[in-house]
Design an enzyme around this catalytic site. Structure first.
Site, PDB file in Angstrom:
ATOM      1  N   ASP A   1       1.129  -1.517   0.168  1.00  0.00           N
ATOM      2  CA  ASP A   1       0.121  -0.113   0.304  1.00  0.00           C
ATOM      3  C   ASP A   1       0.908   1.329   0.319  1.00  0.00           C
ATOM      4  O   ASP A   1       0.458   2.313   1.179  1.00  0.00           O
ATOM      5  CB  ASP A   1      -1.206   0.347   1.287  1.00  0.00           C
ATOM      6  CG  ASP A   1      -1.388  -0.793   0.994  1.00  0.00           C
ATOM      7  OD1 ASP A   1      -2.158  -1.371   0.538  1.00  0.00           O
ATOM      8  OD2 ASP A   1      -1.822  -1.681   2.844  1.00  0.00           O
TER       9      ASP A   1
ATOM     10  N   GLU B   1     -11.062  -0.315  -3.458  1.00  0.00           N
ATOM     11  CA  GLU B   1     -10.759   0.639  -2.617  1.00  0.00           C
ATOM     12  C   GLU B   1      -9.503   1.721  -2.744  1.00  0.00           C
ATOM     13  O   GLU B   1      -9.206   1.435  -4.058  1.00  0.00           O
ATOM     14  CB  GLU B   1      -9.926  -0.206  -1.401  1.00  0.00           C
ATOM     15  CG  GLU B   1      -9.079  -1.110  -1.909  1.00  0.00           C
ATOM     16  CD  GLU B   1      -9.324  -2.341  -1.379  1.00  0.00           C
ATOM     17  OE1 GLU B   1      -9.698  -2.512  -0.079  1.00  0.00           O
ATOM     18  OE2 GLU B   1      -8.387  -3.490  -1.453  1.00  0.00           O
TER      19      GLU B   1
HETATM   20  O1  FUB Z   1      -3.138  -4.104   3.189  1.00  0.00           O
HETATM   21  C1  FUB Z   1      -4.303  -4.033   4.007  1.00  0.00           C
HETATM   22  C2  FUB Z   1      -5.770  -3.520   2.743  1.00  0.00           C
HETATM   23  O2  FUB Z   1      -5.658  -4.511   1.643  1.00  0.00           O
HETATM   24  C3  FUB Z   1      -4.984  -2.096   2.151  1.00  0.00           C
HETATM   25  O3  FUB Z   1      -6.189  -1.100   3.220  1.00  0.00           O
HETATM   26  C4  FUB Z   1      -6.531  -1.812   1.526  1.00  0.00           C
HETATM   27  O4  FUB Z   1      -5.989  -1.130   0.077  1.00  0.00           O
HETATM   28  C5  FUB Z   1      -5.199  -3.438   0.214  1.00  0.00           C
HETATM   29  O5  FUB Z   1      -4.649  -3.371   0.068  1.00  0.00           O
END
Ligand code: FUB
Length: 316
Positions: A33, A198
């Site tokens: 991320d 997301e």
């Molecule tokens: O790293 C945890 C979660 O997985 C992140 O918040 C999302 O964007 C995905 O990458």
């Protein structure tokens, strides 16, 4: 010397002068991320920190990395530990960081429910939870969220107004107050982010706002004349990665544009097929490749490479 040998020598000479980095570019620990930011001519990356033995996304702390040449990276160590956040229990997921008036504001999600903000005088922390409560939560007035409330991404516009984008399935946005640790109470729901799942990220190029995001498998983007939309869907920037989750950021540094993202190459290399795929995908690593625009401002699909990008020579 025959013609073939001559050309081989020329090619070897030029290749020798181009020093490439490598993907993934952080290899001593797992990272995911990546939110990339430039402060004082240095590029910082604020990623999540997947555990060495991860079998789930149960991350507990954050490290910060920085570079001046895109090849040599400094690990600034642990900058925030969830154990020090009194109101949070678990899941230190995708963070972001921006600067205002000499202070650095580190936004981080916890518990799939809250977004916090921690502060430092330095871009490399350590960051302190001065607010001692979440900035905004899934159950705050106006939030639209039928899944996790995660992935804060900040943006400061040319007029100085700061925004925070976040959410899963729905893009929620708030206008931050001057103190960067409160907002005006209104939550804006952003339209036009087709396939949004997301990892929202906002940047500006030639006066146009770009909202890019993960659609579960690929990174998509949309463009608008207005920061709060509505946005017009444009297409895919980055194709599927082998980590299942796909999460990126976009930034310009020393005249070139970069796309940061993650994959599970390091875990696959280390464990091969001796671990199941769903475990390998919890041990992610951050990568970077060039991002380019077409003449009309649309973004060219980014090629994922093992070589990464060229080292920047010290002319700056
Ligand atoms: O790293 C945890 C979660 O997985 C992140 O918040 C999302 O964007 C995905 O990458």
């Amino acid at each position: 010397m025959n013609k073939h040998v001559f050309f081989l020598l020329i090619i070897t000479f030029f290749l020798g002068r181009i020093s490439m980095a490598q993907n993934p570019f952080i290899t001593h620990m797992y990272t995911a991320d990546p939110s990339a930011r430039v402060f004082d001519n240095r590029l910082y990356v604020y990623p999540s920190h997947d555990k060495d033995s991860a079998t789930w996304w149960d991350m507990e702390d954050y490290h910060v990395f920085s570079t001046t040449d895109m090849k040599n990276w400094k690990d600034h160590g642990k900058v925030l530990d969830l154990a020090d956040i009194t109101w949070a229990e678990k899941y230190a997921w995708a963070p972001d960081c921006v600067e205002r008036n000499g202070k650095y504001y580190f936004y981080f999600p916890t518990d799939q429910f809250h977004i916090g903000v921690a502060v430092s005088d330095k871009p490399y922390g350590p960051f302190k939870d001065e607010l001692r409560k979440p900035l905004i939560s899934k159950n705050s007035k106006g939030v639209v969220s039928d899944r996790d409330f995660i992935d804060p991404a900040a943006f400061i516009d040319d007029d100085g107004q700061a925004y925070l984008f976040m959410g899963q399935n729905t893009v929620n946005a708030i206008k931050l107050n001057e103190d960067m640790m409160s907002y005006d109470g209104e939550v804006h729901i952003i339209e036009g982010a087709n396939f949004f799942f997301e990892a929202a990220w906002v940047h500006k190029y030639q006066g146009i706002y770009y909202l890019s995001y993960s659609g579960k498998k690929q990174i998509h983007y949309a463009m608008s004349d207005n920061i709060l939309g509505p946005y017009k869907y444009q297409g895919v920037i980055l194709d599927t990665v082998n980590s299942g989750t796909n999460h990126h950021s976009i930034t310009e540094y020393k005249g070139k544009w970069y796309l940061f993202y993650h994959n599970a190459d390091l875990a696959y290399k280390k464990f091969g097929n001796s671990l199941p795929k769903n475990i390998l995908q919890k041990r992610r690593s951050i990568c970077v490749d060039y991002l380019e625009y077409n003449n009309d401002g649309t973004i060219k699909p980014v090629k994922q490479t093992k070589e990464s990008v060229e080292q920047i020579k010290a002319k700056y």
